[in-house]
Design a protein around this motif. Structure first.
Motif, PDB file in Angstrom:
ATOM      1  N   MET A 114       0.783  -1.291   0.077  1.00  0.00           N
ATOM      2  CA  MET A 114      -0.029   0.173  -0.117  1.00  0.00           C
ATOM      3  C   MET A 114       1.071   1.217  -0.004  1.00  0.00           C
ATOM      4  N   TYR A 115       0.245   2.322  -0.507  1.00  0.00           N
ATOM      5  CA  TYR A 115       1.120   3.635  -0.638  1.00  0.00           C
ATOM      6  C   TYR A 115       0.720   4.311   0.630  1.00  0.00           C
ATOM      7  N   ILE A 116       1.510   4.969   1.427  1.00  0.00           N
ATOM      8  CA  ILE A 116       0.926   5.965   2.362  1.00  0.00           C
ATOM      9  C   ILE A 116       1.859   7.259   2.145  1.00  0.00           C
ATOM     10  N   LEU A 117       1.356   8.493   2.563  1.00  0.00           N
ATOM     11  CA  LEU A 117       1.758   9.659   2.615  1.00  0.00           C
ATOM     12  C   LEU A 117       1.936   9.932   4.170  1.00  0.00           C
ATOM     13  N   ILE A 118       3.333  10.443   4.656  1.00  0.00           N
ATOM     14  CA  ILE A 118       3.463  11.014   5.871  1.00  0.00           C
ATOM     15  C   ILE A 118       3.854  12.318   5.720  1.00  0.00           C
ATOM     16  N   THR A 119       3.128  13.079   6.687  1.00  0.00           N
ATOM     17  CA  THR A 119       3.371  14.551   6.983  1.00  0.00           C
ATOM     18  C   THR A 119       3.784  14.655   8.428  1.00  0.00           C
ATOM     19  N   TYR A 120       4.603  15.795   8.749  1.00  0.00           N
ATOM     20  CA  TYR A 120       5.025  15.900  10.121  1.00  0.00           C
ATOM     21  C   TYR A 120       5.502  17.359  10.406  1.00  0.00           C
ATOM     22  N   ASP A 121       5.163  18.075  11.423  1.00  0.00           N
ATOM     23  CA  ASP A 121       5.527  18.991  11.977  1.00  0.00           C
ATOM     24  C   ASP A 121       6.112  19.130  13.081  1.00  0.00           C
ATOM     25  N   ILE A 122       7.373  19.199  13.398  1.00  0.00           N
ATOM     26  CA  ILE A 122       8.291  19.105  14.433  1.00  0.00           C
ATOM     27  C   ILE A 122       8.864  20.570  15.032  1.00  0.00           C
TER      28      ILE A 122
ATOM     29  N   ILE B  76      14.287   8.167   9.450  1.00  0.00           N
ATOM     30  CA  ILE B  76      13.372   7.011   9.583  1.00  0.00           C
ATOM     31  C   ILE B  76      12.500   6.929   8.126  1.00  0.00           C
ATOM     32  N   CYS B  77      11.887   8.037   7.979  1.00  0.00           N
ATOM     33  CA  CYS B  77      11.147   8.237   6.796  1.00  0.00           C
ATOM     34  C   CYS B  77      11.871   7.668   5.679  1.00  0.00           C
ATOM     35  N   ILE B  78      13.006   8.247   5.328  1.00  0.00           N
ATOM     36  CA  ILE B  78      13.718   8.022   3.971  1.00  0.00           C
ATOM     37  C   ILE B  78      14.128   6.516   4.010  1.00  0.00           C
ATOM     38  N   ASN B  79      14.004   5.879   5.153  1.00  0.00           N
ATOM     39  CA  ASN B  79      14.308   4.220   5.169  1.00  0.00           C
ATOM     40  C   ASN B  79      13.140   3.455   4.565  1.00  0.00           C
ATOM     41  N   TYR B  80      12.004   4.427   4.276  1.00  0.00           N
ATOM     42  CA  TYR B  80      10.584   3.627   3.896  1.00  0.00           C
ATOM     43  C   TYR B  80      10.304   4.295   2.485  1.00  0.00           C
ATOM     44  N   GLY B  81      10.669   5.281   2.078  1.00  0.00           N
ATOM     45  CA  GLY B  81      10.252   5.924   1.040  1.00  0.00           C
ATOM     46  C   GLY B  81      10.775   7.109   0.600  1.00  0.00           C
TER      47      GLY B  81
ATOM     48  N   LYS C 118       3.514  16.443  22.727  1.00  0.00           N
ATOM     49  CA  LYS C 118       3.040  17.756  23.288  1.00  0.00           C
ATOM     50  C   LYS C 118       3.201  18.768  22.382  1.00  0.00           C
ATOM     51  N   VAL C 119       4.225  18.873  21.483  1.00  0.00           N
ATOM     52  CA  VAL C 119       4.392  19.699  20.456  1.00  0.00           C
ATOM     53  C   VAL C 119       4.678  19.619  19.059  1.00  0.00           C
ATOM     54  N   ASP C 120       4.922  18.208  18.880  1.00  0.00           N
ATOM     55  CA  ASP C 120       5.136  17.929  17.426  1.00  0.00           C
ATOM     56  C   ASP C 120       4.015  17.126  16.949  1.00  0.00           C
ATOM     57  N   SER C 121       3.810  16.877  15.719  1.00  0.00           N
ATOM     58  CA  SER C 121       2.570  16.227  15.058  1.00  0.00           C
ATOM     59  C   SER C 121       3.017  15.382  13.724  1.00  0.00           C
ATOM     60  N   LEU C 122       2.218  14.266  13.813  1.00  0.00           N
ATOM     61  CA  LEU C 122       2.467  13.332  12.426  1.00  0.00           C
ATOM     62  C   LEU C 122       1.143  13.287  12.007  1.00  0.00           C
ATOM     63  N   ARG C 123       0.888  12.832  10.563  1.00  0.00           N
ATOM     64  CA  ARG C 123      -0.272  12.490   9.925  1.00  0.00           C
ATOM     65  C   ARG C 123       0.019  11.425   8.912  1.00  0.00           C
ATOM     66  N   PHE C 124      -0.554  10.492   8.819  1.00  0.00           N
ATOM     67  CA  PHE C 124      -0.563   9.157   7.901  1.00  0.00           C
ATOM     68  C   PHE C 124      -1.711   9.227   6.813  1.00  0.00           C
ATOM     69  N   TYR C 125      -1.645   9.117   5.764  1.00  0.00           N
ATOM     70  CA  TYR C 125      -2.621   8.933   4.752  1.00  0.00           C
ATOM     71  C   TYR C 125      -2.422   7.738   4.014  1.00  0.00           C
TER      72      TYR C 125
END
Length: 96
Positions: A1-9, A26-31, A62-69
């Protein structure tokens, strides 16, 4: 499956800058990176869970966010690219 990961650190501290680098590694190791904080990845279900687990361990919730689509398998029909930074198809061989 294809996923899109976005993050705000939050990078206002040295610790935040380290988290940002760790998340990207970490993300580079997967896509592939398609924008500064956006990655497209082709993974199976266990890789998807493993990836989420690794990222959650790194961020400060508390201060960062991740989104997976989840884009599914008909990825090409769901994404339209315009402009710079041409991407490659993850499932096709890459010739350097």
């Amino acid at each position: 499956m294809y996923i899109l990961i976005t993050y705000d650190i939050n990078t206002t501290s040295l610790n935040g800058q380290k988290r940002l680098r760790k998340v990207a590694k970490i993300c580079i190791n997967y896509g592939q990176r398609v924008q500064n904080s956006v990655f497209e990845c082709k993974v199976n279900e266990s890789q998807y869970r493993e990836l989420q687990h690794k990222l959650v361990k790194v961020i400060d919730q508390k201060v960062d966010s991740l989104r997976f689509y989840r884009l599914g398998d008909n990825y090409d029909k769901k994404v339209k690219h315009i402009g710079a930074k041409e991407t490659y198809k993850v499932e096709e061989p890459m010739i350097l």
